[in-house]
Design a protein around this motif. Structure first.
Motif, PDB file in Angstrom:
ATOM      1  N   ASN A   1       0.805  -1.231   0.000  1.00 51.12           N
ATOM      2  CA  ASN A   1       0.000   0.000   0.000  1.00 51.12           C
ATOM      3  C   ASN A   1       0.833   1.275   0.000  1.00 51.12           C
ATOM      4  N   ARG A   2       2.146   1.152  -0.185  1.00 44.28           N
ATOM      5  CA  ARG A   2       2.991   2.364  -0.212  1.00 44.28           C
ATOM      6  C   ARG A   2       2.612   3.271  -1.371  1.00 44.28           C
ATOM      7  N   SER A   3       2.293   2.690  -2.531  1.00 45.80           N
ATOM      8  CA  SER A   3       1.973   3.517  -3.694  1.00 45.80           C
ATOM      9  C   SER A   3       0.721   4.361  -3.461  1.00 45.80           C
ATOM     10  N   ALA A   4      -0.126   3.912  -2.542  1.00 47.61           N
ATOM     11  CA  ALA A   4      -1.343   4.658  -2.207  1.00 47.61           C
ATOM     12  C   ALA A   4      -1.148   5.540  -0.979  1.00 47.61           C
ATOM     13  N   GLY A   5       0.086   5.604  -0.467  1.00 50.71           N
ATOM     14  CA  GLY A   5       0.345   6.396   0.736  1.00 50.71           C
ATOM     15  C   GLY A   5      -0.294   5.815   1.974  1.00 50.71           C
ATOM     16  N   ALA A   6      -0.446   4.470   1.991  1.00 50.81           N
ATOM     17  CA  ALA A   6      -1.157   3.829   3.097  1.00 50.81           C
ATOM     18  C   ALA A   6      -0.416   2.621   3.640  1.00 50.81           C
ATOM     19  N   SER A   7       0.906   2.590   3.491  1.00 46.43           N
ATOM     20  CA  SER A   7       1.705   1.514   4.069  1.00 46.43           C
ATOM     21  C   SER A   7       1.720   1.640   5.586  1.00 46.43           C
ATOM     22  N   VAL A   8       2.301   0.668   6.248  1.00 45.89           N
ATOM     23  CA  VAL A   8       2.414   0.730   7.709  1.00 45.89           C
ATOM     24  C   VAL A   8       3.150   2.002   8.126  1.00 45.89           C
ATOM     25  N   ALA A   9       4.266   2.304   7.474  1.00 44.57           N
ATOM     26  CA  ALA A   9       5.021   3.515   7.836  1.00 44.57           C
ATOM     27  C   ALA A   9       4.220   4.774   7.572  1.00 44.57           C
ATOM     28  N   ASP A  10       3.517   4.826   6.434  1.00 48.61           N
ATOM     29  CA  ASP A  10       2.679   5.995   6.133  1.00 48.61           C
ATOM     30  C   ASP A  10       1.649   6.213   7.228  1.00 48.61           C
ATOM     31  N   GLN A  11       1.015   5.123   7.654  1.00 49.26           N
ATOM     32  CA  GLN A  11      -0.060   5.257   8.628  1.00 49.26           C
ATOM     33  C   GLN A  11       0.476   5.501  10.044  1.00 49.26           C
ATOM     34  N   LEU A  12       1.658   4.993  10.348  1.00 50.45           N
ATOM     35  CA  LEU A  12       2.296   5.365  11.607  1.00 50.45           C
ATOM     36  C   LEU A  12       2.603   6.863  11.627  1.00 50.45           C
ATOM     37  N   GLU A  13       3.115   7.357  10.521  1.00 45.42           N
ATOM     38  CA  GLU A  13       3.452   8.775  10.432  1.00 45.42           C
ATOM     39  C   GLU A  13       2.220   9.641  10.684  1.00 45.42           C
ATOM     40  N   ALA A  14       1.088   9.239  10.099  1.00 40.45           N
ATOM     41  CA  ALA A  14      -0.144  10.008  10.288  1.00 40.45           C
ATOM     42  C   ALA A  14      -0.628   9.952  11.733  1.00 40.45           C
ATOM     43  N   ARG A  15      -0.516   8.793  12.355  1.00 42.64           N
ATOM     44  CA  ARG A  15      -0.995   8.637  13.732  1.00 42.64           C
ATOM     45  C   ARG A  15      -0.104   9.357  14.734  1.00 42.64           C
ATOM     46  N   LEU A  16       1.207   9.335  14.477  1.00 41.16           N
ATOM     47  CA  LEU A  16       2.154   9.902  15.432  1.00 41.16           C
ATOM     48  C   LEU A  16       2.496  11.363  15.144  1.00 41.16           C
ATOM     49  N   ASN A  17       2.111  11.816  13.950  1.00 41.82           N
ATOM     50  CA  ASN A  17       2.403  13.196  13.534  1.00 41.82           C
ATOM     51  C   ASN A  17       3.894  13.501  13.602  1.00 41.82           C
ATOM     52  N   GLU A  18       4.670  12.570  13.065  1.00 36.29           N
ATOM     53  CA  GLU A  18       6.113  12.766  12.993  1.00 36.29           C
ATOM     54  C   GLU A  18       6.661  11.922  11.837  1.00 36.29           C
ATOM     55  N   PRO A  19       7.843  12.250  11.323  1.00 34.11           N
ATOM     56  CA  PRO A  19       8.390  11.489  10.204  1.00 34.11           C
ATOM     57  C   PRO A  19       8.757  10.065  10.616  1.00 34.11           C
ATOM     58  N   VAL A  20       8.460   9.130   9.742  1.00 34.60           N
ATOM     59  CA  VAL A  20       8.789   7.721   9.963  1.00 34.60           C
ATOM     60  C   VAL A  20       9.534   7.203   8.736  1.00 34.60           C
ATOM     61  N   GLY A  21      10.726   6.671   8.949  1.00 36.68           N
ATOM     62  CA  GLY A  21      11.490   6.100   7.852  1.00 36.68           C
ATOM     63  C   GLY A  21      10.910   4.767   7.409  1.00 36.68           C
ATOM     64  N   ASP A  22      11.145   4.416   6.151  1.00 35.96           N
ATOM     65  CA  ASP A  22      10.622   3.160   5.612  1.00 35.96           C
ATOM     66  C   ASP A  22      11.618   2.594   4.610  1.00 35.96           C
ATOM     67  N   VAL A  23      12.202   1.446   4.944  1.00 33.86           N
ATOM     68  CA  VAL A  23      13.142   0.777   4.037  1.00 33.86           C
ATOM     69  C   VAL A  23      12.651  -0.614   3.643  1.00 33.86           C
ATOM     70  N   SER A  24      11.395  -0.937   3.973  1.00 31.49           N
ATOM     71  CA  SER A  24      10.843  -2.260   3.668  1.00 31.49           C
ATOM     72  C   SER A  24      10.669  -2.444   2.165  1.00 31.49           C
ATOM     73  N   LEU A  25      10.632  -3.713   1.734  1.00 27.80           N
ATOM     74  CA  LEU A  25      10.559  -4.000   0.302  1.00 27.80           C
ATOM     75  C   LEU A  25       9.959  -5.384   0.065  1.00 27.80           C
ATOM     76  N   PRO A  26       9.037  -5.521  -0.891  1.00 27.04           N
ATOM     77  CA  PRO A  26       8.525  -6.843  -1.228  1.00 27.04           C
ATOM     78  C   PRO A  26       9.641  -7.808  -1.598  1.00 27.04           C
ATOM     79  N   LEU A  27       9.467  -9.068  -1.245  1.00 24.64           N
ATOM     80  CA  LEU A  27      10.391 -10.179  -1.513  1.00 24.64           C
ATOM     81  C   LEU A  27      11.628 -10.174  -0.619  1.00 24.64           C
TER      82      LEU A  27
END
Length: 214
Positions: A37-63
């Motif tokens: 869901n990263r392409s839709a701005g709704a990955s785990v990191a995206d949604q953590l960022e919205a909930r916490l109101n702070e930047p969240v890094g994301d280096v996860s990748l399929p496979l």
């Protein structure tokens, strides 16, 4: 040739991914469960960022795998040089894909020993702890595709071993996605009945967010 093209596309995705902002105190790493869901701005990191109101890094990748995989397709490599207060990470499913569901003992042992002290996962967690990070290991949910099959028990074994690892260190927390997922609730899953829907990624963020204030 198809595998070369797929790898190239994944590496492009990694290059275009969110990365780690300089001011981030939280980084999400791991496989497609985290990256979905990263392409839709709704990955785990995206949604953590919205909930916490702070930047969240994301280096996860399929496979991505804990053992093997090149560059960002290797989860320890994703986290190379990362020093932050909190790392949220998952992994192991892609390492287990090539073993028969009833013959996964050797792979499980290489990932994490029965007592939770040895293997690629404890080694990664120990390295992160030496860097000063609190570690939240996100254990897999049971997806509709695998619920009730011969493949489900291997994940129960993995979960038990991860629990023993976490119990040894107050700086390591096991977050069990099964606490917020039900395999019969298809709204939590993408069309493949394996990966999370945007709602499912939100459930993971809701599970993890309260753990990040510790």
């Amino acid at each position: 040739m198809k595998h070369v093209i797929l790898l190239s596309l994944l590496l492009v995705l990694a290059a275009c991914g969110r990365g780690v902002p300089d001011q981030a105190r939280i980084v999400v790493a791991g496989d497609s469960v985290m990256a979905w869901n990263r392409s839709a701005g709704a990955s785990v990191a995206d949604q953590l960022e919205a909930r916490l109101n702070e930047p969240v890094g994301d280096v996860s990748l399929p496979l991505a795998k804990v053992m093997g995989g090149a560059g960002p397709l290797n989860i320890p490599s994703q986290l190379e040089g990362v020093r932050v207060a909190h790392v949220v990470v998952n992994g192991g499913a892609n390492d287990l894909t090539n073993c028969d569901c009833g013959q996964c003992g050797p792979v499980l042992n290489r990932l994490i020993s029965e007592d939770g002290t040895q293997g690629a996962i404890p080694a990664l967690v120990a390295d992160l702890r030496r860097r000063g990070s609190q570690v939240i290991w996100a254990d897999y949910y049971t997806s509709p595709k695998y619920a009730g099959t011969a493949c489900e028990p291997r994940y129960k074994v993995l979960e038990a071993r991860l629990g023993r690892m976490a119990a040894r260190d107050a700086g390591v927390t096991l977050a069990d996605m099964d606490d917020v997922f039900r395999p019969d609730d298809l709204t939590l899953f993408a069309a493949d009945k394996t990966h999370p829907s945007a709602k499912g990624s939100g459930r993971i963020a809701d599970l993890v967010a309260p753990l990040l204030s510790r």
